[in-house]
Design a protein around this motif. Structure first.
Motif, PDB file in Angstrom:
ATOM      1  N   ARG A 145       0.787  -1.063   0.178  1.00  0.00           N
ATOM      2  CA  ARG A 145      -0.029  -0.024   0.079  1.00  0.00           C
ATOM      3  C   ARG A 145       0.992   1.318  -0.201  1.00  0.00           C
ATOM      4  NH1 ARG A 145      -3.649  -0.934   5.014  1.00  0.00           N
ATOM      5  NH2 ARG A 145      -1.732  -1.546   5.998  1.00  0.00           N
ATOM      6  N   ASP A 146       1.928   1.240   0.279  1.00  0.00           N
ATOM      7  CA  ASP A 146       2.987   2.242   0.609  1.00  0.00           C
ATOM      8  C   ASP A 146       3.721   2.693  -0.713  1.00  0.00           C
ATOM      9  OD1 ASP A 146       2.287   2.571   3.265  1.00  0.00           O
ATOM     10  OD2 ASP A 146       3.759   1.270   4.044  1.00  0.00           O
ATOM     11  N   SER A 147       3.555   1.791  -1.649  1.00  0.00           N
ATOM     12  CA  SER A 147       3.971   2.026  -3.161  1.00  0.00           C
ATOM     13  C   SER A 147       3.288   2.327  -4.059  1.00  0.00           C
ATOM     14  CB  SER A 147       4.776   0.607  -3.476  1.00  0.00           C
ATOM     15  OG  SER A 147       4.998   0.764  -4.735  1.00  0.00           O
ATOM     16  N   LEU A 148       3.723   3.482  -4.644  1.00  0.00           N
ATOM     17  CA  LEU A 148       2.812   4.241  -5.685  1.00  0.00           C
ATOM     18  C   LEU A 148       2.779   3.068  -6.837  1.00  0.00           C
ATOM     19  CD1 LEU A 148       1.300   6.880  -6.635  1.00  0.00           C
ATOM     20  CD2 LEU A 148       3.600   7.563  -7.503  1.00  0.00           C
ATOM     21  N   ARG A 149       3.826   2.646  -7.261  1.00  0.00           N
ATOM     22  CA  ARG A 149       3.950   1.648  -8.518  1.00  0.00           C
ATOM     23  C   ARG A 149       2.861   0.603  -8.141  1.00  0.00           C
ATOM     24  NH1 ARG A 149       9.082  -0.826 -10.450  1.00  0.00           N
ATOM     25  NH2 ARG A 149       9.238  -1.459  -8.489  1.00  0.00           N
ATOM     26  N   ALA A 150       2.745  -0.023  -7.022  1.00  0.00           N
ATOM     27  CA  ALA A 150       1.917  -1.013  -6.668  1.00  0.00           C
ATOM     28  C   ALA A 150       0.498  -0.575  -6.506  1.00  0.00           C
ATOM     29  CB  ALA A 150       2.179  -1.894  -5.370  1.00  0.00           C
ATOM     30  N   LEU A 155      -4.642  -0.584  -9.447  1.00  0.00           N
ATOM     31  CA  LEU A 155      -5.881   0.161 -10.241  1.00  0.00           C
ATOM     32  C   LEU A 155      -5.854  -0.280 -11.757  1.00  0.00           C
ATOM     33  CD1 LEU A 155      -7.983   2.242  -9.855  1.00  0.00           C
ATOM     34  CD2 LEU A 155      -6.330   4.183 -10.249  1.00  0.00           C
ATOM     35  N   LYS A 156      -4.762  -0.136 -12.489  1.00  0.00           N
ATOM     36  CA  LYS A 156      -4.891  -0.641 -13.982  1.00  0.00           C
ATOM     37  C   LYS A 156      -5.524  -1.891 -14.080  1.00  0.00           C
ATOM     38  CE  LYS A 156      -1.013   2.333 -15.517  1.00  0.00           C
ATOM     39  NZ  LYS A 156       0.265   2.200 -16.178  1.00  0.00           N
ATOM     40  N   TYR A 157      -5.007  -2.958 -13.227  1.00  0.00           N
ATOM     41  CA  TYR A 157      -5.380  -4.304 -13.424  1.00  0.00           C
ATOM     42  C   TYR A 157      -6.993  -4.315 -13.116  1.00  0.00           C
ATOM     43  CZ  TYR A 157      -5.116  -9.351 -13.135  1.00  0.00           C
ATOM     44  OH  TYR A 157      -5.249 -10.574 -13.272  1.00  0.00           O
ATOM     45  N   PHE A 158      -7.484  -3.552 -12.061  1.00  0.00           N
ATOM     46  CA  PHE A 158      -8.900  -3.515 -11.734  1.00  0.00           C
ATOM     47  C   PHE A 158      -9.862  -3.014 -12.913  1.00  0.00           C
ATOM     48  CE2 PHE A 158     -12.336  -1.048  -9.865  1.00  0.00           C
ATOM     49  CZ  PHE A 158     -13.277  -2.026  -9.565  1.00  0.00           C
ATOM     50  N   VAL A 226       1.520  -3.940 -14.799  1.00  0.00           N
ATOM     51  CA  VAL A 226       1.103  -4.787 -13.442  1.00  0.00           C
ATOM     52  C   VAL A 226       2.274  -5.567 -13.101  1.00  0.00           C
ATOM     53  CG1 VAL A 226      -0.550  -6.417 -12.659  1.00  0.00           C
ATOM     54  CG2 VAL A 226      -1.348  -4.870 -14.071  1.00  0.00           C
ATOM     55  N   TYR A 227       2.837  -6.185 -14.017  1.00  0.00           N
ATOM     56  CA  TYR A 227       4.055  -7.135 -13.505  1.00  0.00           C
ATOM     57  C   TYR A 227       5.142  -6.360 -13.016  1.00  0.00           C
ATOM     58  CZ  TYR A 227       2.884 -11.489 -15.806  1.00  0.00           C
ATOM     59  OH  TYR A 227       1.963 -13.045 -16.067  1.00  0.00           O
ATOM     60  N   GLU A 228       5.295  -5.146 -13.426  1.00  0.00           N
ATOM     61  CA  GLU A 228       6.452  -4.443 -12.705  1.00  0.00           C
ATOM     62  C   GLU A 228       5.946  -3.544 -11.401  1.00  0.00           C
ATOM     63  OE1 GLU A 228       8.984  -0.217 -13.899  1.00  0.00           O
ATOM     64  OE2 GLU A 228       7.114  -1.034 -15.370  1.00  0.00           O
ATOM     65  N   GLY A 229       4.756  -3.508 -11.156  1.00  0.00           N
ATOM     66  CA  GLY A 229       4.428  -2.469 -10.178  1.00  0.00           C
ATOM     67  C   GLY A 229       4.114  -3.553  -8.977  1.00  0.00           C
ATOM     68  N   ALA A 230       3.447  -4.973  -9.201  1.00  0.00           N
ATOM     69  CA  ALA A 230       3.217  -5.834  -8.192  1.00  0.00           C
ATOM     70  C   ALA A 230       4.603  -6.092  -7.527  1.00  0.00           C
ATOM     71  CB  ALA A 230       2.585  -6.903  -8.838  1.00  0.00           C
ATOM     72  N   PRO A 231       4.172  -6.676  -6.188  1.00  0.00           N
ATOM     73  CA  PRO A 231       5.401  -7.223  -5.546  1.00  0.00           C
ATOM     74  C   PRO A 231       5.984  -8.481  -6.218  1.00  0.00           C
ATOM     75  CG  PRO A 231       3.606  -6.712  -4.014  1.00  0.00           C
ATOM     76  CD  PRO A 231       3.099  -6.608  -5.221  1.00  0.00           C
ATOM     77  N   THR A 232       7.278  -8.655  -6.030  1.00  0.00           N
ATOM     78  CA  THR A 232       7.980  -9.829  -7.022  1.00  0.00           C
ATOM     79  C   THR A 232       7.238 -11.157  -6.752  1.00  0.00           C
ATOM     80  OG1 THR A 232       9.962  -8.462  -6.973  1.00  0.00           O
ATOM     81  CG2 THR A 232      10.051 -10.703  -7.439  1.00  0.00           C
ATOM     82  N   PRO A 233       7.021 -11.570  -5.704  1.00  0.00           N
ATOM     83  CA  PRO A 233       6.333 -12.887  -5.469  1.00  0.00           C
ATOM     84  C   PRO A 233       5.029 -13.019  -6.050  1.00  0.00           C
ATOM     85  CG  PRO A 233       7.175 -12.040  -3.513  1.00  0.00           C
ATOM     86  CD  PRO A 233       7.280 -10.939  -4.353  1.00  0.00           C
ATOM     87  N   VAL A 234       4.267 -11.633  -6.005  1.00  0.00           N
ATOM     88  CA  VAL A 234       3.110 -11.800  -6.763  1.00  0.00           C
ATOM     89  C   VAL A 234       3.167 -11.686  -8.504  1.00  0.00           C
ATOM     90  CG1 VAL A 234       0.925 -10.302  -7.227  1.00  0.00           C
ATOM     91  CG2 VAL A 234       1.901 -10.323  -4.974  1.00  0.00           C
ATOM     92  N   THR A 235       4.096 -11.026  -8.632  1.00  0.00           N
ATOM     93  CA  THR A 235       4.444 -11.218 -10.057  1.00  0.00           C
ATOM     94  C   THR A 235       4.666 -12.635 -10.786  1.00  0.00           C
ATOM     95  OG1 THR A 235       5.355  -8.795 -10.100  1.00  0.00           O
ATOM     96  CG2 THR A 235       5.874 -10.410 -11.983  1.00  0.00           C
ATOM     97  N   GLY A 236       5.361 -13.244  -9.674  1.00  0.00           N
ATOM     98  CA  GLY A 236       5.893 -14.626  -9.947  1.00  0.00           C
ATOM     99  C   GLY A 236       4.899 -15.446 -10.160  1.00  0.00           C
ATOM    100  N   PHE A 237       3.685 -15.522  -9.119  1.00  0.00           N
ATOM    101  CA  PHE A 237       2.402 -15.948  -9.298  1.00  0.00           C
ATOM    102  C   PHE A 237       1.300 -15.940 -10.383  1.00  0.00           C
ATOM    103  CE2 PHE A 237      -2.159 -16.546  -7.464  1.00  0.00           C
ATOM    104  CZ  PHE A 237      -1.980 -17.808  -7.514  1.00  0.00           C
TER     105      PHE A 237
END
Length: 477
Positions: A145-150, A155-158, A226-237
């Protein structure tokens, strides 16, 4: 009505909504680890329960939910991928101060949605599964939540996901209106008589909505951001299990209710596959961020996965399952390696940060090299066999153009995989790079990742191929 076919989903629902959430109310400092353990146990039970119960009982809820061999196999891979994602996320979440129990709960709910997707036997069940998965993934993308990219990624994904859901629902409404049935067998029966153009149009809209879920071009625009902004484990998932669930659902929808319209959807799949391979291969050439690179790699590989489905045969479904199994395991290995590396400012994200990795941690460099070579498809690595089984059915069906395009895309895509290998082995070491402290002098995790990579070899042996062939056969009655 028996609940045996839906037992795996019941286990996940109870695990997430009762055990994990109630445990989350406690104030114990070990709460995240305890809930992580519950999640892994629940996901493993979900993965294997279909193989230990009566396999002759396949339908429930009036036929709206089906747990055939196809669904059981896909759930096996999805459950194992989800468990791996939770285990591999532990150190990252702690280092980034994101170790909240809600992460495991959301991931379990996402897998629950995927299970409903692959077992859906009518349009309503299909939509429930797609939305349950999507809602959990929207939150996971914005988990930091503290990351602007995330936040931007979520939001883009939604927003784009809501658009795709609207397209999917519109297609489903057309199909229901012209066929008079939500059930897949009812739709197939309607196609045997006189049907209007709305039924074909509904199928196209439905297919477009599902193409968004696998990042197939031209519905891929959300993937790199979305891949770039999401936390890395989430991107892998994101790169693994959701793609397998969505493409398995595409196979079920096209081969079961719309099997008689194969000539129409074969052309649509070829367009999606061709565009995905071109966009993914060319787009990846310009990337400097490794997560964006893996996004374009994912787009390309979804194009490869669609190639065997264009054949419209049992061999085509088996080829898709074989390719996706190998791809899911390989991409888990890639992100497992990425999660073990740090620079002074945090997690490794830039491709240039991998410079000289072989000097810093040779075992990790070997592991990542094996994964990259597998993604290229160089024999005898597993990725080669994935493409072999994927492209073979299309050749057998006479679709030579799409196979040649896939081979050209593989050659182009090999450039950015080889660039990573060159940086790791032949460039000067990055002074700011450090491996995760726990594995800097240890080969334990490296060995585990290599074993994970080698674990895909049984799928190209006779027992593995028989399991996949049985799964594919269940779509053909």
């Amino acid at each position: 009505m028996t609940l045996q076919p839906v037992l795996g989903e019941i286990i996940l629902a109870i695990t997430a909504s009762q055990f994990m959430l109630l445990t989350g109310l406690s104030k114990s400092k070990k709460r995240p680890d305890l809930i992580r353990l519950m999640a892994v146990v629940g996901l493993l039970a979900f993965a294997f329960v279909g193989f230990v119960t009566d396999r002759n009982v396949t339908e429930t809820f009036g036929g709206a939910f089906i747990n055939d061999d196809f669904a059981r196999y896909v759930k096996l891979i999805i459950g194992l991928a989800g468990a791996a994602a939770i285990v591999l996320s532990r150190n990252y979440l702690r280092s980034e101060r994101l170790d909240q129990y809600e992460f495991s709960v959301l991931l379990v709910y996402a897998v629950l949605g995927m299970g409903i997707m692959v077992s859906s036997n009518d349009l309503l069940t299909l939509y429930i599964g797609v939305e349950m998965q999507a809602l959990a993934l929207y939150v996971l993308a914005a988990f930091n939540r503290d990351s602007l990219r995330a936040s931007e990624a979520g939001l883009k994904y939604f927003v784009l996901g809501a658009l795709s859901s609207g397209i999917l629902l519109y297609g489903a409404s057309l199909i229901y209106g012209y066929s008079g049935s939500l059930r897949f067998d009812g739709i197939a029966l309607a196609l045997q008589g006189d049907y209007g153009p709305g039924l074909v149009g509904g199928m196209i809209f439905l297919l477009c909505g599902l193409a968004f879920k696998i990042s197939a071009a031209p519905f891929h625009m959300w993937t790199p951001d979305v891949y770039e902004g999401a936390p890395t484990p989430v991107t892998g998932f994101f790169a693994g299990a959701p793609k397998l669930a969505a493409i398995a659902l595409i196979a079920r929808v096209l081969y079961e209710p719309f099997g008689d319209l194969a000539e129409g959807w074969t052309l649509a799949l070829m367009v999606f596959a061709g565009l995905s391979m071109v966009v993914g291969a060319l787009g990846g050439l310009m990337q400097t961020n490794i997560k964006r690179l893996m996004a374009y790699s994912s787009i390309t590989n979804m194009g490869y996965a669609l190639v065997p489905l264009t054949a419209g045969t049992l061999a085509g479904v088996a080829g898709m399952l074989t390719f996706m199994t190998i791809y899911v395991v390989t991409v888990i290995g890639v992100f497992a390696c990425i999660l073990q590396m740090r620079i002074r400012n945090g997690i490794v994200e830039q491709i240039s940060d991998l410079s000289g990795l072989a000097e810093t941690n040779k075992g990790l460099a070997i592991t990542l090299t094996v994964m990259m070579v597998s993604l290229i498809g160089i024999p005898p690595f597993a990725g080669f066999w994935g493409k072999w089984f994927a492209f073979g059915p299309a050749i057998g069906a006479g679709h030579y153009f799409i196979v040649v395009l896939a081979l050209v895309a593989s050659v182009v895509g090999a450039f950015y995989y080889l660039r990573i290998i060159r940086l790791m082995w032949f460039a000067e070491a990055n002074e700011g790079f450090v491996a995760a402290p726990r594995i800097e002098r240890s080969f334990s995790l490296v060995s585990a990742v290599l074993l994970l990579a080698m674990g895909i070899l049984p799928f190209i042996t006779y027992p593995g191929l028989n399991l996949i062939r049985d799964a594919a056969s269940s779509l053909f009655g």
